[in-house]
Scaffold this active site. Structure first.
Site, PDB file in Angstrom:
ATOM      1  N   HIS A 277       0.811  -1.221   0.000  1.00  0.00           N
ATOM      2  CA  HIS A 277       0.000   0.000   0.000  1.00  0.00           C
ATOM      3  C   HIS A 277       0.844   1.270   0.000  1.00  0.00           C
ATOM      4  CE1 HIS A 277      -3.715  -2.145   0.173  1.00  0.00           C
ATOM      5  NE2 HIS A 277      -3.362  -2.789   1.270  1.00  0.00           N
TER       6      HIS A 277
ATOM      7  N   ARG B 185       7.368  -5.166   3.251  1.00  0.00           N
ATOM      8  CA  ARG B 185       6.088  -5.833   3.026  1.00  0.00           C
ATOM      9  C   ARG B 185       5.924  -5.888   1.514  1.00  0.00           C
ATOM     10  NH1 ARG B 185      -0.022  -4.437   4.754  1.00  0.00           N
ATOM     11  NH2 ARG B 185       0.360  -2.452   3.708  1.00  0.00           N
TER      12      ARG B 185
ATOM     13  N   GLU C 166      -5.264 -11.562   7.607  1.00  0.00           N
ATOM     14  CA  GLU C 166      -6.187 -10.447   7.380  1.00  0.00           C
ATOM     15  C   GLU C 166      -7.348 -10.854   6.484  1.00  0.00           C
ATOM     16  OE1 GLU C 166      -3.986  -7.185   5.634  1.00  0.00           O
ATOM     17  OE2 GLU C 166      -2.915  -8.474   4.251  1.00  0.00           O
TER      18      GLU C 166
ATOM     19  N   ASP D 262      -7.893  -4.822   7.052  1.00  0.00           N
ATOM     20  CA  ASP D 262      -8.494  -5.835   6.181  1.00  0.00           C
ATOM     21  C   ASP D 262      -9.279  -6.859   6.988  1.00  0.00           C
ATOM     22  OD1 ASP D 262      -8.007  -5.468   3.344  1.00  0.00           O
ATOM     23  OD2 ASP D 262      -5.879  -5.502   3.848  1.00  0.00           O
TER      24      ASP D 262
HETATM   25  C1  3PY Z   1      -4.211  -3.848   7.374  1.00  0.00           C
HETATM   26  O1  3PY Z   1      -4.537  -3.293   8.424  1.00  0.00           O
HETATM   27  O2  3PY Z   1      -4.996  -4.507   6.657  1.00  0.00           O
HETATM   28  C2  3PY Z   1      -2.842  -3.737   6.924  1.00  0.00           C
HETATM   29  O3  3PY Z   1      -2.492  -4.355   5.945  1.00  0.00           O
HETATM   30  C3  3PY Z   1      -1.928  -2.834   7.684  1.00  0.00           C
HETATM   31  O4  3PY Z   1      -0.924  -2.344   6.898  1.00  0.00           O
HETATM   32 MG    MG Z   2      -4.054  -5.225   4.832  1.00  0.00          MG
END
Ligand code: 3PY
Ligand code: MG
Length: 263
Positions: free
Chosen positions: A46, A71, A147, A173
């Site tokens: 992101h 990441r 997530e 997420d």
């Molecule tokens: C999330 O909170 O989904 C993340 O990927 C944090 O970077």
């Molecule tokens: Mg995420």
């Protein structure tokens, strides 16, 4: 090979405080690396960061005490291997939903016979030392992001993957899929029980329990709850907040809690 101090911290039960870079700048990376973080992560999912920027950011982090992590955007092995060759000492992989996916991720981070990482350590040698190839499998940190609903359901199988150091919850997420709203500090009962489940599985298997947080105070609460790898907001959130605070102080006004970046 230069020791991965994050592995030492885990062995000594010290929580890891991890900085997070979304702005494509080696200067930002250098600044964060000198602030006292145990690790700093370059976010290619992101963050607004491509490989060329990530390379210069990893170089900048190399000149600081912080362990350089990335990441990745997804679990594509070739990209994971390229970032390890660029000197990342650990990889956080998003959206891991099954043990097979976690296995493929870990395999990309390990040289044969443990894995399938292709040989060409490049900056790994410059940062890690001439004996990097002999020790990289042990030193490189691997964290699978939990997530998704499926990832949560499969947490025990994912944590059982040999060579996986732990998991990192993406609370935005995860809450989006569990509750319909993305919120890093969600107190929805489904999120609270999901987080408790991940924490207890990590405790049982003695694996790293990580989570993204929106502030230092939120990170302290997560550590108190049992997490041992926390990210107290990213560079964008911190820059926005510091600016709002400075403007409000200059105008003798109250500090707004959220700004244009949404944090
Ligand atoms: C999330 O909170 O989904 C993340 O990927 C944090 O970077
Ligand atoms: Mg995420």
């Amino acid at each position: 090979m230069r020791a991965n101090t994050l592995k030492v911290a885990v062995a000594e039960h010290r929580p890891i405080i991890n900085g997070w870079l979304a702005i494509p700048s080696s200067y930002s990376a250098e600044i964060l690396g000198h602030q006292g973080y145990d690790a700093v992560t370059v976010d290619l999912q992101h963050g607004m960061i491509d490989f060329a920027s990530a390379l210069t950011m990893l170089q900048a982090l190399s000149a600081t005490p912080a362990v350089p992590l990335v990441r990745v955007a997804d679990d594509t092995p070739a990209r994971i291997m390229q970032l390890l060759d660029a000197g990342a000492y650990g990889v956080i992989c998003p959206m891991i939903s099954t043990a097979e996916q976690a296995q493929r991720f870990v395999s990309a981070c390990r040289y044969p016979p443990q894995g399938t990482r292709s040989f060409g350590p490049a900056r790994g040698l410059l940062y890690g030392g001439a004996d990097y190839p002999q020790h990289a499998n042990h030193e490189i940190l691997t964290l699978a992001m939990i997530e998704t609903r499926e990832g949560l359901a499969n947490i025990e199988h994912i944590l059982a993957v040999d060579g996986l150091d732990g998991v990192f919850i993406g609370p935005n997420d995860l809450s989006l899929t569990l509750t319909g709203t993305a919120s890093a500090e969600s107190t929805h009962p489904n999120m609270l029980s999901a987080i408790e489940r991940v924490l207890s599985c990590c405790r049982n298997k003695q694996k790293i329990a990580g989570i993204f947080c929106t502030s230092g105070a939120a990170a302290a609460q997560r550590i108190a709850a049992g997490f041992n790898f926390v990210t107290p907001a990213n560079d964008v959130m911190q820059l926005g907040r510091a600016s709002r605070e400075a403007i409000a102080l200059a105008r003798a006004q109250d500090i707004p809690t959220t700004g244009a970046s949404g944090y």
